[in-house]
Design a protein around this motif. Structure first.
Motif, PDB file in Angstrom:
ATOM      1  N   ARG A   1       0.809  -1.217  -0.221  1.00  0.00           N
ATOM      2  CA  ARG A   1      -0.037  -0.145  -0.061  1.00  0.00           C
ATOM      3  C   ARG A   1       0.895   1.168  -0.022  1.00  0.00           C
TER       4      ARG A   1
ATOM      5  N   ARG B   1      -4.537   5.549   2.201  1.00  0.00           N
ATOM      6  CA  ARG B   1      -5.904   5.528   1.676  1.00  0.00           C
ATOM      7  C   ARG B   1      -5.978   4.671   0.139  1.00  0.00           C
ATOM      8  N   GLU B   2      -4.849   4.080  -0.050  1.00  0.00           N
ATOM      9  CA  GLU B   2      -4.876   3.426  -1.310  1.00  0.00           C
ATOM     10  C   GLU B   2      -4.909   2.114  -1.064  1.00  0.00           C
ATOM     11  N   ASN B   3      -5.487   1.199  -2.072  1.00  0.00           N
ATOM     12  CA  ASN B   3      -5.525  -0.372  -1.978  1.00  0.00           C
ATOM     13  C   ASN B   3      -4.215  -0.671  -2.198  1.00  0.00           C
ATOM     14  N   GLU B   4      -3.932  -1.954  -1.943  1.00  0.00           N
ATOM     15  CA  GLU B   4      -2.954  -2.723  -2.134  1.00  0.00           C
ATOM     16  C   GLU B   4      -2.594  -3.279  -3.568  1.00  0.00           C
ATOM     17  N   ARG B   5      -1.414  -3.126  -4.018  1.00  0.00           N
ATOM     18  CA  ARG B   5      -1.025  -3.451  -5.252  1.00  0.00           C
ATOM     19  C   ARG B   5       0.086  -4.492  -5.231  1.00  0.00           C
TER      20      ARG B   5
END
Length: 121
Positions: free
Chosen positions: A100, A104-108
């Motif tokens: 992450r 705020r961001e989703n996991e990639r």
């Protein structure tokens, strides 16, 4: 940007051992699960082992009892200790991490460049 750099591959005789390392670098919020995959010539990439951020592990049946995955969260590094190696373990081994970048961001998913492991009979 996240970089995963593997090391520790090489040539070993059947029955021998190798330890692979994968270090993550860059600026990010967190690393969740990490894993090792491998791809042999002419075959699809397959999962070898995974480890969560809390240390829970899973293994492919083909490596259970021979491989051990571990991680050092402070060093942002995942390892796989490979014992009793067999010629069929020959493959390019890839490190994978779920990252992450911010809270705020989703996991990639991120991947390393791969390291060759060759087991001779």
């Amino acid at each position: 940007q996240v970089q995963l750099v593997e090391s520790g591959g090489g040539l070993v005789q059947a029955g021998g051992s190798l330890r692979l390392s994968c270090a993550a670098s860059g600026s990010f919020f967190s690393i969740n699960a990490m894993a090792w995959y491998r791809q042999a010539p002419g075959k699809q990439r397959e999962l070898v082992a995974t480890i969560t951020s809390f240390g829970s592990t899973k293994y492919a049946d083909s490596v259970k009892g021979r491989f051990t995955i571990s991680r050092d969260n402070a060093k942002k590094t995942v390892y796989v200790q490979m014992n009793s190696l067999k010629p069929e373990d020959t493959a390019v081994y890839y490190c994978n991490a779920g990252v992450r970048m911010t809270y705020r961001e989703n996991e990639r998913d991120y991947w390393g460049q791969g390291t060759q492991v060759t087991v001779s009979s």
